[in-house]
Design an enzyme around this catalytic site. Structure first.
Site, PDB file in Angstrom:
ATOM      1  N   GLU A 122      29.846   6.025  -2.546  1.00 29.91           N
ATOM      2  CA  GLU A 122      28.584   5.330  -2.303  1.00 29.91           C
ATOM      3  C   GLU A 122      28.508   4.063  -3.178  1.00 29.91           C
ATOM      4  OE1 GLU A 122      25.395   8.041  -2.800  1.00 29.91           O
ATOM      5  OE2 GLU A 122      23.910   6.626  -2.014  1.00 29.91           O
ATOM      6  N   ARG A 161      35.252  22.041  -7.635  1.00 28.77           N
ATOM      7  CA  ARG A 161      34.728  23.303  -7.099  1.00 28.77           C
ATOM      8  C   ARG A 161      35.548  23.794  -5.922  1.00 28.77           C
ATOM      9  NH1 ARG A 161      30.878  20.061  -8.672  1.00 28.77           N
ATOM     10  NH2 ARG A 161      30.650  19.114  -6.627  1.00 28.77           N
TER      11      ARG A 161
END
Ligand code: AMP
Length: 179
Positions: free
Chosen positions: A104, A67
């Site tokens: 993560e 994006r």
């Protein structure tokens, strides 16, 4: 849709982000910028807001896959300068520089064409969302390892509660909206 004219740009962003719960996996609240991109007035307001902070002070804009490409290309066009894509590993055809970083869960790797920058070029890094900051930090390290200078990082939205800003060290980060 409600007209956006005259609203401060952070309110424009707030009005045109969509929350998608549990995407791409359970527990993640995805901040979707497609409503913003789909509204020409809102998209233009965001692009011009980013560009005006850097007029005359950057040489090239870096967009982070995927994006970030959309925003970076529009900002670069507005500034009349070029744009460099930083991509996930294995997508760029030429000789690349790469950087691994921790997510993560697990690891990721990003790449840039090795000949993307001239030494000392002033680079603006652009992405949609700063979450943990790992991707933006790795992008800055990649740009710097190529001999260029990161003069700023611009995101539409910073998830402040994740503390990603600290991953960028002393580099200048601007977010239009911080949650
Ligand atoms: P980060 O944790 O800052 O390295 O984020 C990695 C990438 O994932 C960024 O390029 C963001 O575009 C995207 N991202 C992370 N969290 C979100 C979220 N909650 N909503 C939308 N995009 C996200």
């Amino acid at each position: 849709m409600t007209p956006m004219a005259g609203l401060p740009v952070e309110q424009v962003v707030a009005a045109r982000l969509r929350d998608v719960p549990d995407f791409p996996k359970p527990g993640v609240l995805f901040k979707d910028i497609t409503p913003l991109l789909g509204d020409g007035e809102a998209f233009g307001a965001v692009v011009r807001d980013v560009a005006r902070r850097h007029t005359g002070s950057v040489d090239i804009v870096v967009g982070i896959e995927a994006r970030g490409f959309i925003l970076a290309a529009a900002v670069a066009f507005d500034l009349g300068i070029g744009m460099v894509p930083v991509r996930k590993s294995g997508k760029l055809p030429g000789q690349t520089l790469s950087r691994s970083y921790t997510l993560e869960y697990g690891m990721a790797e990003i790449e840039v064409h090795a000949d993307s920058f001239q030494s000392g070029q002033r680079v603006l890094v652009v992405d949609d969302v700063l979450a943990t900051g790992g991707t933006a930090a790795a992008t800055c390290e990649l740009v710097e390892s190529a001999g260029a200078l990161v003069v700023g990082v611009e995101v539409v939205l910073e998830l402040g509660f994740l503390g990603g800003r600290s991953r960028l060290g002393a580099r200048r980060l601007h977010a239009i909206l911080t949650l």
